[in-house]
Design a protein around this motif. Structure first.
Motif, PDB file in Angstrom:
ATOM      1  N   GLY A  41     -24.640  22.267   7.418  1.00  0.00           N
ATOM      2  CA  GLY A  41     -24.683  23.537   6.709  1.00  0.00           C
ATOM      3  C   GLY A  41     -25.918  24.390   6.862  1.00  0.00           C
ATOM      4  N   GLY A  42     -26.912  23.940   7.651  1.00  0.00           N
ATOM      5  CA  GLY A  42     -28.024  24.799   8.020  1.00  0.00           C
ATOM      6  C   GLY A  42     -29.209  24.862   7.080  1.00  0.00           C
ATOM      7  N   ALA A  43     -29.156  24.145   5.949  1.00  0.00           N
ATOM      8  CA  ALA A  43     -30.247  24.224   4.978  1.00  0.00           C
ATOM      9  C   ALA A  43     -31.382  23.269   5.323  1.00  0.00           C
ATOM     10  N   GLY A  44     -32.565  23.601   4.819  1.00  0.00           N
ATOM     11  CA  GLY A  44     -33.727  22.755   5.038  1.00  0.00           C
ATOM     12  C   GLY A  44     -34.115  21.972   3.805  1.00  0.00           C
ATOM     13  N   VAL A  45     -33.238  21.932   2.798  1.00  0.00           N
ATOM     14  CA  VAL A  45     -33.548  21.262   1.533  1.00  0.00           C
ATOM     15  C   VAL A  45     -32.549  20.144   1.275  1.00  0.00           C
ATOM     16  N   GLY A  46     -32.899  19.257   0.336  1.00  0.00           N
ATOM     17  CA  GLY A  46     -32.001  18.205  -0.087  1.00  0.00           C
ATOM     18  C   GLY A  46     -31.661  17.227   1.025  1.00  0.00           C
ATOM     19  N   LEU A  47     -30.526  16.547   0.860  1.00  0.00           N
ATOM     20  CA  LEU A  47     -30.076  15.611   1.887  1.00  0.00           C
ATOM     21  C   LEU A  47     -29.762  16.340   3.185  1.00  0.00           C
ATOM     22  N   MET A  48     -29.361  17.604   3.074  1.00  0.00           N
ATOM     23  CA  MET A  48     -29.070  18.404   4.272  1.00  0.00           C
ATOM     24  C   MET A  48     -30.315  18.499   5.157  1.00  0.00           C
ATOM     25  N   GLY A  49     -31.423  18.861   4.543  1.00  0.00           N
ATOM     26  CA  GLY A  49     -32.654  18.974   5.307  1.00  0.00           C
ATOM     27  C   GLY A  49     -33.138  17.638   5.844  1.00  0.00           C
ATOM     28  N   ALA A  50     -32.941  16.572   5.057  1.00  0.00           N
ATOM     29  CA  ALA A  50     -33.417  15.246   5.459  1.00  0.00           C
ATOM     30  C   ALA A  50     -32.679  14.735   6.689  1.00  0.00           C
ATOM     31  N   VAL A  51     -31.368  14.890   6.719  1.00  0.00           N
ATOM     32  CA  VAL A  51     -30.619  14.399   7.872  1.00  0.00           C
ATOM     33  C   VAL A  51     -30.954  15.218   9.115  1.00  0.00           C
ATOM     34  N   ALA A  52     -31.111  16.530   8.957  1.00  0.00           N
ATOM     35  CA  ALA A  52     -31.470  17.377  10.091  1.00  0.00           C
ATOM     36  C   ALA A  52     -32.851  17.026  10.626  1.00  0.00           C
ATOM     37  N   ASP A  53     -33.824  16.846   9.729  1.00  0.00           N
ATOM     38  CA  ASP A  53     -35.177  16.495  10.149  1.00  0.00           C
ATOM     39  C   ASP A  53     -35.196  15.189  10.937  1.00  0.00           C
ATOM     40  N   ALA A  54     -34.390  14.216  10.494  1.00  0.00           N
ATOM     41  CA  ALA A  54     -34.377  12.923  11.165  1.00  0.00           C
ATOM     42  C   ALA A  54     -33.770  13.012  12.565  1.00  0.00           C
ATOM     43  N   VAL A  55     -32.733  13.825  12.726  1.00  0.00           N
ATOM     44  CA  VAL A  55     -32.159  14.027  14.068  1.00  0.00           C
ATOM     45  C   VAL A  55     -33.192  14.689  14.970  1.00  0.00           C
ATOM     46  N   LEU A  56     -33.839  15.732  14.474  1.00  0.00           N
ATOM     47  CA  LEU A  56     -34.830  16.462  15.269  1.00  0.00           C
ATOM     48  C   LEU A  56     -35.999  15.567  15.651  1.00  0.00           C
ATOM     49  N   ALA A  57     -36.398  14.667  14.736  1.00  0.00           N
ATOM     50  CA  ALA A  57     -37.516  13.761  15.016  1.00  0.00           C
ATOM     51  C   ALA A  57     -37.215  12.823  16.176  1.00  0.00           C
TER      52      ALA A  57
END
Length: 197
Positions: A41-57
């Motif tokens: 969903g494109g957000a940088g907060v909550g679980l949404m942001g956490a899963v995205a950050d981990a993929v990017l890492a």
């Protein structure tokens, strides 16, 4: 089915248990390590942001789809591979579904439930043939699985469609099951018969 991208539905909040954040990070790490793109969903907060950050890492690809009306409330993630700003929630869900080869619902709120049920309904109607998984952290989705069984017992869902989801508490185990899964719901008979219409 060749799964290369997975859409993850999850909360824009962290939730009350630390296990939810741990699971989001673990899922993102697994996606990145396996070379699977994240659609979300494109957000940088909550679980949404956490899963995205981990993929990017892990050097993975992340595609975010965020309606303009939520851009300030959910706070658009600033470091995605792609960020699509769209006009409506309907467009958001349609684009996420189009870009994904499979779906995972993590713990979340009403928005997460709505996305999960819509994509499950689309599968039942034969509008897509993509597997759907539940990341059942702390048995979050236990009541939903029980509700599905109750609906079967009460005659609202055919037995063959009693469990349209693969589910597991472990992100790695869930991904293994999802990658091996076939289409979850096969509409071999009409969705509505004469006595139901």
């Amino acid at each position: 089915m060749n799964i290369r991208s997975i859409c993850v539905f999850c909360g824009s909040r962290m939730g009350a248990r630390p296990e939810y954040l741990e699971a989001a990070r673990a899922l993102g790490t697994e996606l990145g390590r396996r070379g699977l793109s994240l659609v979300y969903g494109g957000a940088g907060v909550g679980l949404m942001g956490a899963v995205a950050d981990a993929v990017l890492a892990e050097g993975g690809q992340v595609v975010g789809v965020l309606p303009h009306l939520l851009q300030s409330r959910e706070i658009a993630h600033k470091n995605l591979t792609e960020l699509h700003l769209v006009d409506s929630m309907h467009t958001r869900k349609a684009m996420m579904a189009e870009r994904a080869d499979a779906f995972i619902a993590m713990p979340g709120g009403v928005g997460t439930f709505e996305e999960l049920f819509e994509i499950t309904t689309w599968a039942q109607l034969g509008l897509h043939h993509k597997p759907i998984g539940l990341l059942n952290v702390a048995d979050f989705y236990g009541p939903l699985l029980a509700l599905m069984r109750r609906a079967v017992e009460e005659g609202f869902i055919p037995e063959a469609r009693a469990q349209p989801f693969v589910h597991d508490a472990s992100p790695s185990a869930l991904l293994e099951s999802l990658l091996k899964a076939e289409q979850p719901l096969t509409p071999a008979t009409p969705v509505l018969g004469p006595e139901q219409s």
